[in-house]
Scaffold this active site. Structure first.
Site, PDB file in Angstrom:
ATOM      1  NE  ARG A   1       3.915  -1.695  -5.347  1.00  0.00           N
ATOM      2  CZ  ARG A   1       4.797  -1.049  -5.662  1.00  0.00           C
ATOM      3  NH1 ARG A   1       5.892  -1.109  -6.651  1.00  0.00           N
ATOM      4  NH2 ARG A   1       4.847   0.049  -4.836  1.00  0.00           N
TER       5      ARG A   1
ATOM      6  CB  SER B   1      -7.049   4.460  -8.198  1.00  0.00           C
ATOM      7  OG  SER B   1      -7.993   5.580  -8.692  1.00  0.00           O
TER       8      SER B   1
ATOM      9  CG  ASP C   1      -7.281   7.058  -6.134  1.00  0.00           C
ATOM     10  OD1 ASP C   1      -6.462   7.255  -6.207  1.00  0.00           O
ATOM     11  OD2 ASP C   1      -8.099   6.375  -5.830  1.00  0.00           O
TER      12      ASP C   1
END
Ligand code: BGC
Length: 486
Positions: A173, A158, A211
Site C-alpha cells: 500500500r 521506500s 531505505d
C-alpha cells in the site's frame, strides 16, 4: 520535509506569565494530551515487541516484517560502480556510487524535485516515466561518451513492498500521502525496467531496497557495531538483521543453500504499529489526520510521529482553538484552513524562533497565511510545536527499544537518517533521552548511552550499491536470493 530555515541561536523559552488564564488552560490541556510519560513509552515498547513477533509468524500481524533478501553482512570489501535511485521522500535522487572495497565509497548525485501532483497522479506511467527520464538525464551528464558495460542499479523504494526475491517489490500500500492507482499489489521492478529499456539505457535493476535496509547496510559497511537502520523523515521505519531460523513465516520456503543461522535483513515497516489502537495515546487530531488520509486505518504509528504529519497536527490543533474562539479572532483564515498547508518545516521554524516575543513566528503567520497573531497566541503556538515535536521524538524510539530488546542487544549503534532526525530542532537529544528513559540508564551524557543513535551513512546511495554488490556475488556463486522457485 524541506526548506527548513538556517540554524539560529538556541531559542529562549518565553515566560508564560502574561498568557491569559483561558489560553493557559488550553496550553495545560495540550500538555496533558501530548506528553508521553516514561511508563507509556515502556508499555508501548512492550506491546511493540509482541507485534514484531506476530509480524514474523506464519499468521502475520499489523507490522509486515518483510524479509529483504540481504543474507550477508557486508565485509567492507565490496567494490565496483553502481547506480542507485531513491524514491519515497520529497525528492527523487539518482546516485553513482563507487565502492572502494576498503570500507570507503564515493558518490556523485543529482536530486530531482518530485512534482507535488506526482504523488497522486491518476496515470501510473507518469511516475515511471519521470524516474526513467531523470535517470537518463543523469546518465547523459555523467557518461557523455555513453556506457559500454551495463551498470547494475539498486532501486530504493521506500514503501511497504513484499519481496519474494531481491529484485522484486510488490507494493502492499502507498504511504506518506502517495496515492497512484494500479501500482498497489503489483511488482514495481518491471514497471521501472520497462521505461529504462524503452530509453535504451543499459541498466539492469538488480535489487529493490527499502531505505531503512539501505541505511542498515551502508552503516554496517563502515561500522560493524551497527544494529539497526532507522528513518525519522517523511515516514518512520526501521530495519535490522534477524536469523532465518527465527523467521517462522519463511519455514519451508528457503532453499538448502541457506543455513538456518543465516542472517536476513528485515524491513519492519513499523509505521503500521498499533493499527488496532491498543496502546498509542492518540488525540482527536491524530484521529482526524487518519480519517482524512488516503488510507484510513493504516500507519497509525507513522501518522503520530513522522515529518509528513507534524505540521498538519499543529495546524489542526490551531484550527480547533480558533473554532472554539480562543485564538485568531476576526482573522481571515482562508489561506490557513487547508489541509497540509503547513509542512513540518513550520513547527521546526517556530521552535527555532530565538526572540522572546516570537517575532519570526509573527512574520511566518503574517507572510504565509495573512494572519496577525498576538504574542500570547504565539506562545501557545510555540508550546504546541514543542509538545508535538517532543511526542514524535519520544514515541519514535519505541521501535528501536523493541528491536534491541527482542534481539537482546545491550549495546550498539542505531544508524539514523531522515529530515526530521537531521533537521528538526532538538529531535536528536529528545530521541536519545527517551531511549534512556525507557531503559532507565543513569549515564548523563548522550555519548555514554549503551545504545547510541548515530547519523547514518548514505543508505539509498552507498547502501543500495552494497546490497546490489552482495546480490550479484550471491548470484555468481549460485546461491539463492529469494524463496524457492521465485
Ligand atoms: C514507508 C517505509 C519507509 C518509511 C521511511 C514509510 O512510510 O512505508 O517503507 O521506510 O516511510 O521512508
Amino acid at each position: 520535509m524541506v526548506h527548513l530555515g538556517p540554524k539560529k541561536p538556541q531559542a529562549r523559552k518565553g515566560s508564560m506569565a502574561d498568557v491569559p488564564k483561558e489560553l493557559m488552560q488550553q496550553i495545560e490541556n495540550f500538555e496533558k494530551i501530548f506528553t508521553v510519560p516514561t511508563e507509556t513509552l515502556q508499555a508501548v515498547t512492550k506491546h511493540f515487541i509482541s507485534e514484531l513477533e506476530k509480524g514474523l509468524s506464519k499468521k502475520g500481524g499489523n507490522i509486515p516484517m518483510i524479509p529483504g533478501w540481504v543474507m550477508d553482512f557486508p565485509t567492507g570489501k565490496e567494490s565496483g560502480d553502481f547506480l542507485a535511485i531513491d524514491l519515497g521522500g520529497t525528492n527523487l535522487r539518482v546516485v553513482l556510487v563507487k565502492l572502494g572495497g576498503d570500507r570507503t565509497f564515493d558518490t556523485t548525485q543529482s536530486k530531482y524535485r518530485l512534482p507535488d501532483a506526482m504523488r497522486t497522479t491518476q496515470n501510473p506511467d507518469e511516475l515511471w516515466e519521470f524516474i526513467a527520464d531523470s535517470l537518463k538525464a543523469f546518465i547523459d551528464e555523467q557518461f557523455p561518451q555513453g556506457i559500454s558495460e551495463p551498470i547494475p542499479l539498486g532501486f530504493t523504494f521506500s514503501f511497504p513492498a513484499s519481496q519474494n526475491k531481491i529484485n522484486e517489490g510488490i507494493l502492499q500500500r502507498w504511504t506518506k500521502g502517495f496515492d497512484i492507482p494500479n501500482i498497489e499489489n503489483h511488482d514495481v521492478v518491471p514497471m521501472l525496467q520497462k521505461q529504462i529499456t524503452k530509453r535504451n539505457i543499459p541498466i539492469e535493476v538488480v535489487a529493490l531496497i527499502n531505505d531503512t535496509t539501505g541505511t542498515l547496510v551502508a552503516s554496517y559497511y563502515t561500522d560493524p557495531e551497527t544494529k539497526m537502520g532507522v528513518i525519522f523523515g517523511t515516514g518512520v521505519n526501521g530495519a535490522y538483521y534477524d536469523v532465518c531460523s527465527d523467521i517462522e513465516k519463511l519455514q519451508g520456503k528457503l532453499s538448502d543453500d541457506i543455513p538456518p543461522s543465516a542472517p536476513m535483513a528485515i524491513n519492519c515497516e513499523y509505521g503500521s504499529f498499533d493499527n488496532e489502537h491498543v496502546v498509542l495515546p492518540r488525540t482527536k487530531y491524530d484521529i482526524t489526520i487518519d480519517e482524512e488520509s488516503p488510507r484510513p486505518g493504516q500507519q497509525t504509528f507513522e501518522k503520530m510521529s513522522s515529518g509528513y504529519y507534524l505540521g498538519e497536527i499543529l495546524r489542526l490543533a490551531l484550527m480547533d482553538m480558533q473554532k472554539q474562539g480562543f485564538i485568531f479572532k476576526n482573522q481571515d483564515l482562508s489561506k490557513f484552513d487547508k489541509p497540509f498547508v503547513m509542512d513540518t518545516s513550520y513547527p521546526a521554524r517556530i521552535e527555532e524562533d530565538p526572540f522572546e516575543n516570537l517575532e519570526d513566528t509573527d512574520d511566518l503567520f503574517q507572510n504565509e497565511f495573512g494572519i496577525n497573531t498576538t504574542v500570547q497566541e504565539r506562545k501557545l503556538i510555540r508550546r504546541l510545536s514543542e509538545l508535538i515535536g517532543a511526542r514524535a521524538a519520544r514515541l519514535s524510539v519505541c521501535g528501536i527499544a523493541a528491536i534491541c530488546q527482542k534481539r537482546g542487544y545491550k549495546t550498539g549503534h542505531i544508524a539514523a537518517d531522515g529530515s526530521v532526525y537531521n533537521r528538526y530542532p532538538g529531535f536528536k537529544e529528545k530521541a536519545a533521552n527517551a531511549l534512556k528513559d525507557i531503559y532507565g540508564w543513569t549515564q548523563t551524557s548522550l555519548d555514554d548511552y549503551p545504545i547510541k543513535i548515530v547519523p547514518a551513512e548514505d543508505g539509498s546511495g552507498a547502501g543500495a550499491a552494497v546490497i546490489a554488490a552482495l546480490a550479484q556475488k550471491r548470484i555468481a556463486e549460485g546461491k539463492s536470493v529469494g524463496i524457492i522457485g521465485a
